[in-house]
Design a protein around this motif. Structure first.
Motif, PDB file in Angstrom:
ATOM      1  N   GLY A 132     -41.722-119.268 -96.332  1.00  0.00           N
ATOM      2  CA  GLY A 132     -40.403-120.154 -95.961  1.00  0.00           C
ATOM      3  C   GLY A 132     -40.087-119.325 -94.483  1.00  0.00           C
ATOM      4  N   LEU A 133     -40.976-118.733 -93.840  1.00  0.00           N
ATOM      5  CA  LEU A 133     -40.437-118.413 -92.314  1.00  0.00           C
ATOM      6  C   LEU A 133     -40.814-119.262 -91.295  1.00  0.00           C
ATOM      7  CD1 LEU A 133     -41.454-114.654 -92.616  1.00  0.00           C
ATOM      8  CD2 LEU A 133     -39.464-115.567 -92.343  1.00  0.00           C
ATOM      9  N   ASN A 134     -40.132-119.736 -90.186  1.00  0.00           N
ATOM     10  CA  ASN A 134     -40.368-120.423 -89.117  1.00  0.00           C
ATOM     11  C   ASN A 134     -40.981-119.650 -87.822  1.00  0.00           C
ATOM     12  OD1 ASN A 134     -40.798-122.392 -87.139  1.00  0.00           O
ATOM     13  ND2 ASN A 134     -38.591-123.223 -87.098  1.00  0.00           N
ATOM     14  N   ILE A 135     -41.912-118.997 -87.916  1.00  0.00           N
ATOM     15  CA  ILE A 135     -42.579-118.158 -86.853  1.00  0.00           C
ATOM     16  C   ILE A 135     -43.889-118.298 -86.404  1.00  0.00           C
ATOM     17  CG2 ILE A 135     -43.206-115.624 -86.445  1.00  0.00           C
ATOM     18  CD1 ILE A 135     -40.856-114.678 -88.366  1.00  0.00           C
ATOM     19  N   ARG A 136     -44.291-118.661 -85.213  1.00  0.00           N
ATOM     20  CA  ARG A 136     -45.540-118.925 -84.647  1.00  0.00           C
ATOM     21  C   ARG A 136     -46.162-117.698 -83.732  1.00  0.00           C
ATOM     22  NH1 ARG A 136     -47.367-121.179 -80.255  1.00  0.00           N
ATOM     23  NH2 ARG A 136     -45.552-121.581 -79.447  1.00  0.00           N
ATOM     24  N   VAL A 137     -47.252-117.486 -83.992  1.00  0.00           N
ATOM     25  CA  VAL A 137     -47.981-116.372 -83.616  1.00  0.00           C
ATOM     26  C   VAL A 137     -48.343-116.894 -82.110  1.00  0.00           C
ATOM     27  CG1 VAL A 137     -50.239-114.937 -83.484  1.00  0.00           C
ATOM     28  CG2 VAL A 137     -49.252-115.322 -85.622  1.00  0.00           C
ATOM     29  N   SER A 138     -47.768-116.170 -81.102  1.00  0.00           N
ATOM     30  CA  SER A 138     -48.367-116.969 -79.597  1.00  0.00           C
ATOM     31  C   SER A 138     -49.069-116.035 -78.772  1.00  0.00           C
ATOM     32  CB  SER A 138     -46.850-117.100 -79.024  1.00  0.00           C
ATOM     33  OG  SER A 138     -46.045-115.832 -78.714  1.00  0.00           O
ATOM     34  N   ALA A 139     -49.193-114.733 -79.453  1.00  0.00           N
ATOM     35  CA  ALA A 139     -50.274-114.057 -78.833  1.00  0.00           C
ATOM     36  C   ALA A 139     -50.892-112.873 -79.810  1.00  0.00           C
ATOM     37  CB  ALA A 139     -49.517-113.245 -77.567  1.00  0.00           C
ATOM     38  N   ILE A 140     -52.326-112.869 -79.609  1.00  0.00           N
ATOM     39  CA  ILE A 140     -52.789-111.952 -80.330  1.00  0.00           C
ATOM     40  C   ILE A 140     -53.720-110.986 -79.203  1.00  0.00           C
ATOM     41  CG2 ILE A 140     -55.136-111.665 -81.783  1.00  0.00           C
ATOM     42  CD1 ILE A 140     -54.294-114.536 -82.807  1.00  0.00           C
ATOM     43  N   LEU A 141     -53.277-109.642 -79.562  1.00  0.00           N
ATOM     44  CA  LEU A 141     -54.044-108.742 -78.702  1.00  0.00           C
ATOM     45  C   LEU A 141     -54.586-107.433 -79.442  1.00  0.00           C
ATOM     46  CD1 LEU A 141     -51.176-106.624 -77.457  1.00  0.00           C
ATOM     47  CD2 LEU A 141     -50.599-108.876 -78.202  1.00  0.00           C
ATOM     48  N   ASN A 142     -55.531-107.024 -78.735  1.00  0.00           N
ATOM     49  CA  ASN A 142     -55.874-105.762 -79.325  1.00  0.00           C
ATOM     50  C   ASN A 142     -55.068-104.486 -78.847  1.00  0.00           C
ATOM     51  OD1 ASN A 142     -57.812-103.354 -78.659  1.00  0.00           O
ATOM     52  ND2 ASN A 142     -58.454-104.044 -80.560  1.00  0.00           N
ATOM     53  N   ASP A 143     -54.831-103.326 -79.515  1.00  0.00           N
ATOM     54  CA  ASP A 143     -54.129-102.436 -79.223  1.00  0.00           C
ATOM     55  C   ASP A 143     -54.346-101.968 -77.728  1.00  0.00           C
ATOM     56  OD1 ASP A 143     -56.525-101.205 -80.139  1.00  0.00           O
ATOM     57  OD2 ASP A 143     -55.398 -99.712 -81.345  1.00  0.00           O
ATOM     58  N   THR A 144     -55.637-101.791 -77.372  1.00  0.00           N
ATOM     59  CA  THR A 144     -55.757-101.385 -76.006  1.00  0.00           C
ATOM     60  C   THR A 144     -55.202-102.327 -75.053  1.00  0.00           C
ATOM     61  OG1 THR A 144     -57.952-102.612 -76.105  1.00  0.00           O
ATOM     62  CG2 THR A 144     -58.006-100.344 -76.693  1.00  0.00           C
ATOM     63  N   VAL A 145     -55.527-103.665 -75.221  1.00  0.00           N
ATOM     64  CA  VAL A 145     -54.680-104.581 -74.317  1.00  0.00           C
ATOM     65  C   VAL A 145     -53.135-104.415 -74.164  1.00  0.00           C
ATOM     66  CG1 VAL A 145     -54.361-107.082 -73.859  1.00  0.00           C
ATOM     67  CG2 VAL A 145     -56.664-106.160 -74.528  1.00  0.00           C
ATOM     68  N   GLY A 146     -52.622-104.056 -75.494  1.00  0.00           N
ATOM     69  CA  GLY A 146     -51.280-103.768 -75.241  1.00  0.00           C
ATOM     70  C   GLY A 146     -50.850-102.540 -74.789  1.00  0.00           C
ATOM     71  N   THR A 147     -51.473-101.584 -74.836  1.00  0.00           N
ATOM     72  CA  THR A 147     -51.383-100.314 -74.150  1.00  0.00           C
ATOM     73  C   THR A 147     -51.486-100.425 -72.674  1.00  0.00           C
ATOM     74  OG1 THR A 147     -52.142 -99.028 -75.952  1.00  0.00           O
ATOM     75  CG2 THR A 147     -52.018 -98.000 -73.894  1.00  0.00           C
ATOM     76  N   LEU A 148     -52.359-101.382 -72.341  1.00  0.00           N
ATOM     77  CA  LEU A 148     -52.605-101.421 -70.866  1.00  0.00           C
ATOM     78  C   LEU A 148     -51.435-102.276 -70.527  1.00  0.00           C
ATOM     79  CD1 LEU A 148     -53.747-101.726 -68.044  1.00  0.00           C
ATOM     80  CD2 LEU A 148     -55.578-102.859 -68.852  1.00  0.00           C
ATOM     81  N   VAL A 149     -50.872-103.374 -71.045  1.00  0.00           N
ATOM     82  CA  VAL A 149     -49.826-104.397 -70.481  1.00  0.00           C
ATOM     83  C   VAL A 149     -48.642-103.466 -70.564  1.00  0.00           C
ATOM     84  CG1 VAL A 149     -48.558-106.372 -71.172  1.00  0.00           C
ATOM     85  CG2 VAL A 149     -51.090-106.419 -71.344  1.00  0.00           C
ATOM     86  N   ALA A 150     -48.366-102.708 -71.816  1.00  0.00           N
ATOM     87  CA  ALA A 150     -47.120-101.982 -72.027  1.00  0.00           C
ATOM     88  C   ALA A 150     -46.940-101.109 -70.783  1.00  0.00           C
ATOM     89  CB  ALA A 150     -47.079-101.394 -73.471  1.00  0.00           C
ATOM     90  N   HIS A 151     -48.241-100.286 -70.513  1.00  0.00           N
ATOM     91  CA  HIS A 151     -48.154 -99.201 -69.499  1.00  0.00           C
ATOM     92  C   HIS A 151     -47.919 -99.797 -68.024  1.00  0.00           C
ATOM     93  CE1 HIS A 151     -47.830 -95.023 -68.508  1.00  0.00           C
ATOM     94  NE2 HIS A 151     -48.893 -95.287 -67.662  1.00  0.00           N
ATOM     95  N   ALA A 152     -48.529-101.109 -67.819  1.00  0.00           N
ATOM     96  CA  ALA A 152     -48.339-101.879 -66.599  1.00  0.00           C
ATOM     97  C   ALA A 152     -46.711-102.168 -66.318  1.00  0.00           C
ATOM     98  CB  ALA A 152     -48.931-102.980 -66.650  1.00  0.00           C
ATOM     99  N   TYR A 153     -45.892-102.215 -67.488  1.00  0.00           N
ATOM    100  CA  TYR A 153     -44.567-102.535 -67.426  1.00  0.00           C
ATOM    101  C   TYR A 153     -43.734-101.587 -66.735  1.00  0.00           C
ATOM    102  CZ  TYR A 153     -39.943-104.600 -68.654  1.00  0.00           C
ATOM    103  OH  TYR A 153     -38.816-104.784 -69.028  1.00  0.00           O
ATOM    104  N   SER A 154     -44.208-100.310 -66.954  1.00  0.00           N
ATOM    105  CA  SER A 154     -43.514 -98.878 -66.306  1.00  0.00           C
ATOM    106  C   SER A 154     -44.389 -98.584 -65.248  1.00  0.00           C
ATOM    107  CB  SER A 154     -43.367 -97.795 -67.315  1.00  0.00           C
ATOM    108  OG  SER A 154     -44.718 -97.469 -68.147  1.00  0.00           O
ATOM    109  N   ASN A 155     -45.540 -98.859 -64.889  1.00  0.00           N
ATOM    110  CA  ASN A 155     -46.582 -98.461 -63.779  1.00  0.00           C
ATOM    111  C   ASN A 155     -47.503 -99.743 -63.574  1.00  0.00           C
ATOM    112  OD1 ASN A 155     -47.795 -97.600 -61.885  1.00  0.00           O
ATOM    113  ND2 ASN A 155     -48.255 -95.516 -62.759  1.00  0.00           N
TER     114      ASN A 155
END
Ligand code: BGC
Length: 461
Positions: free
Chosen positions: A188-211
């Motif tokens: 009964g949850l109204n949630i939509r997956v809007s992005a699927i990413l591998n942890d390496t892609v997540g790491t690159l993007v997250a680190h780009a937020y600070s650098n």
């Protein structure tokens, strides 16, 4: 030379990777980049396009939901992007047991949906609007999946073979977004997956937020893997119509799945690697990862130690009770031994106290066991450098004089002593001082949660 000296000499020949031994591995990896970029992903799980073509600039703001599944933990987070590279994360953490990891896929996804529900409706309810909490308004979710997925769009991807102890039934071959949506519906949850990413892609993007100058995301943890931005025009496995839809010069993050790279024609597998692989429940899979990631270092060390004991060079030639058990020597023990600077090696002795020794290990025993750990972990660091070096070469970052920023995430890198020095030593040996001095390894934390939230946002503004 004593018998122990001879054993170490042989061991070092089997494990250490001077420049001439690095060369065929790096060359092999460069070939795998080329082949992977043009071979359609069907069944082959390397060089996977992420469909992420934007990196954050650090100014993004808002609250987003993300989910991060790795080999050990499930983390569901409400991520508040505060701008200026600042983030606040409220997370709920769960640890799946073996039964969940090896049972029915639907049961596993229901278990995840329950955790999401708890975060949204209880723990972090104050961070969402009443309509989002009640389900009137759809909440967007970024899913960071630390397993191979054959991605077909930013929010869709076919689940491939999982590894890390996961053998879920009725899961491989299904779309990851669909598996989540069915479970959310059941709960009964109204949630939509809007992005699927591998942890390496997540790491690159997250680190780009600070650098924002980050060019590589590396995971060096239970598993190993890397991501980097590749020119869309070079990703030939994407159809021409997809490639043409992007502006010339656009780059897309690629999940290399470097963990799967390599085969016995050029990976310097030694007898311990082969014994470990043969006793594994997924033999011949991720051979490179098995030589170097946190999941395996302890077992490799145990296998070597058993040989030293058999030769009478360790523990008076008697295997302590418990050590004969496969996988009984966790990688964490190695880092304690290598870090132990106490005069009487008290910390090491305490770590080993779970095994049953006929006589307490001598200082000499501890020194020998620690040297085995050092030999195994030094090879691991060299192999991590191979991943970094090949991604640098692939992007031609050697040219120019800019710093080369690598965001690194993972327990093996962060908690194992001397890893950064060891990786840098290999990079220096490979590239020379001038280039290697430009390579900055920066710890990237929370790649899964922050990266997941950022991509969910960047892809659905
Ligand atoms: C998985 C990758 C993951 C890496 C690091 C590997 O075993 O196949 O998808 O990125 O571990 O977590």
């Amino acid at each position: 030379m004593t018998n122990t000296d001879i054993l170490f000499k042989t061991l070092e020949q089997q494990f250490l990777l001077p420049k001439d031994k690095l060369s065929p591995i790096i060359q092999g990896f460069m070939e795998e980049f080329k082949t992977g970029l043009k071979t359609p992903s069907k069944g082959l799980a390397t060089m996977i396009p992420s469909f992420v073509t934007r990196l954050p600039n650090g100014n993004e703001t808002g609250t987003f939901l993300s989910l991060d599944l790795g080999g050990t933990n499930l983390r569901i987070s409400a991520v508040e992007l505060l701008g200026n590279g600042q983030v606040q994360v409220l997370e709920l953490k769960r640890c799946p047991d073996t039964q969940l990891k090896t049972g029915k896929g639907s049961v596993f996804f229901d278990w995840i949906a329950d955790a999401v529900k708890e975060l949204v409706t209880v723990k972090a309810s104050h961070l969402f609007t009443p309509d989002q909490v009640s389900g009137k308004e759809t909440l967007l979710l970024g899913v960071c999946w630390s397993f191979p997925v054959d991605q077909t769009a930013v929010d869709r991807g076919t689940i491939l073979r999982m590894g890390k102890g996961f053998t879920l039934e009725n899961t491989e071959g299904n779309d990851l977004g669909d598996m989540f949506h069915k479970a959310f519906e059941r709960k009964g949850l109204n949630i939509r997956v809007s992005a699927i990413l591998n942890d390496t892609v997540g790491t690159l993007v997250a680190h780009a937020y600070s650098n924002p100058r980050t060019r590589i995301g590396l995971i060096y943890a239970t598993g190993i893997n890397g991501a980097y931005p590749e020119k869309v025009s070079a990703i030939q496995k994407l159809s021409a119509s997809i490639r043409d839809a992007y502006k010339p010069g656009t780059e897309m993050l690629i999940n290399t799945e470097i963990d799967i790279f390599g085969n016995d024609s050029y990976l310097p597998l030694n007898k311990y690697d082969l014994v470990l692989d043969n006793s594994h429940n997924q033999p011949r899979f991720q051979l490179y990862e098995k030589m170097m990631s946190g999941a395996y270092l302890g077992e490799l060390t145990r296998l070597v130690a058993l040989d030293f004991i058999k030769e009478g060079s360790l523990f008076e030639g008697v295997v302590p009770e418990g050590l004969e058990e496969p996988w009984s020597f966790p990688t964490m023990y190695m880092s304690t031994l290598e870090r132990d600077s106490t005069v009487g090696h008290e910390k090491s002795l305490e770590t080993l106290s779970g095994y049953h020794f006929v006589n307490t290990p001598t200082l000499q025993d501890i020194a020998i066991l620690t040297r085995i750990c050092r030999t195994v972990s030094t090879r691991s660091a060299s192999l991590a450098s191979v991943a970094i070096a090949s991604m640098i070469q692939q992007q031609n970052l050697i040219k120019g004089d800019q710093d080369i920023i690598v965001g690194v995430n993972g327990s093996t890198y962060e908690f194992y002593p001397f890893m950064e020095e060891r990786i840098h030593r290999t990079l220096r040996e490979w590239f020379g001082v001038e280039i290697s001095d430009r390579i900055r390894l920066e710890v990237a934390r929370d790649g899964g949660s922050i990266g997941g939230a950022l991509i969910a946002m960047l892809c659905c503004p």
